[in-house]
Write a protein that holds these residues in place. Structure first.
Motif, PDB file in Angstrom:
ATOM      1  N   VAL A  76      81.078  40.198  79.708  1.00  0.00           N
ATOM      2  CA  VAL A  76      81.237  38.818  79.239  1.00  0.00           C
ATOM      3  C   VAL A  76      82.733  38.522  79.186  1.00  0.00           C
ATOM      4  O   VAL A  76      83.410  38.794  78.196  1.00  0.00           O
TER       5      VAL A  76
ATOM      6  N   LEU B  60      83.618  33.727  84.004  1.00  0.00           N
ATOM      7  CA  LEU B  60      82.159  33.711  84.195  1.00  0.00           C
ATOM      8  C   LEU B  60      81.743  32.562  85.105  1.00  0.00           C
ATOM      9  O   LEU B  60      80.814  32.698  85.915  1.00  0.00           O
TER      10      LEU B  60
ATOM     11  N   LEU C  29      75.818  32.875  79.817  1.00  0.00           N
ATOM     12  CA  LEU C  29      75.748  33.653  81.064  1.00  0.00           C
ATOM     13  C   LEU C  29      74.290  34.010  81.381  1.00  0.00           C
ATOM     14  O   LEU C  29      73.826  33.852  82.522  1.00  0.00           O
TER      15      LEU C  29
END
Ligand code: PMP
Length: 359
Positions: free
Chosen positions: A338, A344, A279
């Motif tokens: 997360v 994501l 990420l």
């Protein structure tokens, strides 16, 4: 009856904690509460639900103290670490006294202080948001009231930073008559920094709080812990509600704390940290991002050219993030939990589209 007039003045003036669930938001992807994206399965035995549970279920306290390598009389279980924060304040702090926090930090310390009608002073972080013992001792010594406790989150929410061990020890030594509460809600995501809890053996004024809500993926059962000197625990047990840990909660928590459960958590943490790295990398390549805060928790805080636009555009697409626009030094900052790879990717797809439109 005039309910408003009959409400305690400090409650009338109170702004309640804006939890992710309370703020709500219409979406299908929730990356705003630092939860695990997936639950495990547990077995429940319903043969004793007619009975009140033990205030501190023996098996739970034993398993958690074994997990941390501390003694049973150094551990207290509560409804999440949120209850522990309130309990510490109610047990040790009187109305003309107060606490110190170091904003930007977890908002519940301040809300809990105000709910209990105690005062709050702030320690000043450095320009890079790091926090040191000197800033804390200055805040304690200069507060216009007697400071009984300092609340420090490590990893910090939303900054993602760890409070260094040497600074903690300096603080504990400099303020021997002040409780230093180290909130380690996210510490399992940073295994290399997870040994500070052992300092409760050396410092009477250290109180550590932990939780099963994050790495253990059990936010729904509300189970947290306080680890401290036995006398601190005993004193907090004078104040705690009679039956804080429901029987099903204890059953589930005990399964999560078996060797198999702990191993599952370790694996979950490794995978979460891999996704966190991916990420951060993806954010680095997005032209809207101006700063990424290195994180040791299960979330990443990023600063954007226009944070509110990012937050609302994601929300319009059903992806709910957490904005820190109004917090000190965090203009244009948005925190992303997360989540799963799919969650994501969805979040990044929307951001990348915004990036292309921008430039
Ligand atoms: N401490 C910090 C730093 C947090 O971010 C949170 C929850 N977001 C908590 C404590 C409370 O966690 P819980 O009550 O679920 O244990």
């Amino acid at each position: 009856m005039d309910i408003e007039k009959n409400t305690a003045r400090h409650v009338r003036e109170l702004t309640p904690y804006q939890s992710a669930r309370r703020i709500g938001g219409h979406g299908h992807t929730f990356l705003n509460a630092n939860e695990s994206p997936k639950s495990e399965s547990y077995l429940l035995n319903s043969t004793s639900l007619n009975r009140y549970p033990d205030c501190q279920p023996h098996d739970l306290i034993e398993k958690y103290s074994d997990y941390l390598g501390v003694r049973k009389d150094q551990v207290l279980a509560s409804r999440g670490s949120d209850e522990a924060i309130g309990l510490i304040i109610r047990t040790f702090i009187e109305n003309d006294e107060g606490i110190v926090t170091a904003p930007p930090t977890y908002g519940m310390y301040e809300v809990s202080a105000h709910t209990n009608n105690v005062k709050v002073a702030h320690a000043k972080r450095n320009d890079d948001f790091s926090l040191d013992a000197k800033a804390i001792t200055d805040a304690v010594n200069n507060a216009p009231f007697h400071v009984k406790a300092v609340f420090i989150d490590s990893p910090a929410n939303p900054l993602g930073t760890l409070f260094p061990k040497d600074e903690l020890i300096k603080t504990l030594k400099a303020l021997p008559e002040t409780f230093i509460v180290l909130d380690e809600a996210y510490i399992e995501f940073s295994p290399e920094g997870s040994d500070l809890v052992a300092l409760v053996n050396d410092y009477d004024n250290l109180i550590v709080t932990r939780t099963l809500s994050k790495a253990f993926a059990l936010a729904g059962i509300r189970c947290g812990f306080t680890i401290a000197n036995p006398q601190v625990i005993k004193t907090m047990l004078k104040v705690i509600d009679p039956y804080p840990i429901c029987d099903p909660v204890a059953q589930i928590a005990c399964q999560a704390l078996t060797p198999t459960g702990i191993e599952l958590t370790r694996e979950r943490v490794v995978k979460c940290n891999e996704r966190r790295a991916r990420l951060s990398e993806a954010l680095k390549n997005n032209p809207l991002v101006t700063e990424i805060f290195p994180s040791t928790g299960n979330f990443v805080l990023a600063r954007f050219k226009d944070g509110p636009a990012v937050f609302s555009n994601e929300a319009q697409h059903g992806v709910i993030l957490r904005s820190f626009e109004d917090k000190p030094g965090l203009k244009n900052c948005v925190r992303i939990s997360v989540g799963s790879d799919e969650e994501l990717s969805e979040c990044m797809r929307i951001l990348d589209e915004m990036g292309r439109a921008d430039g």
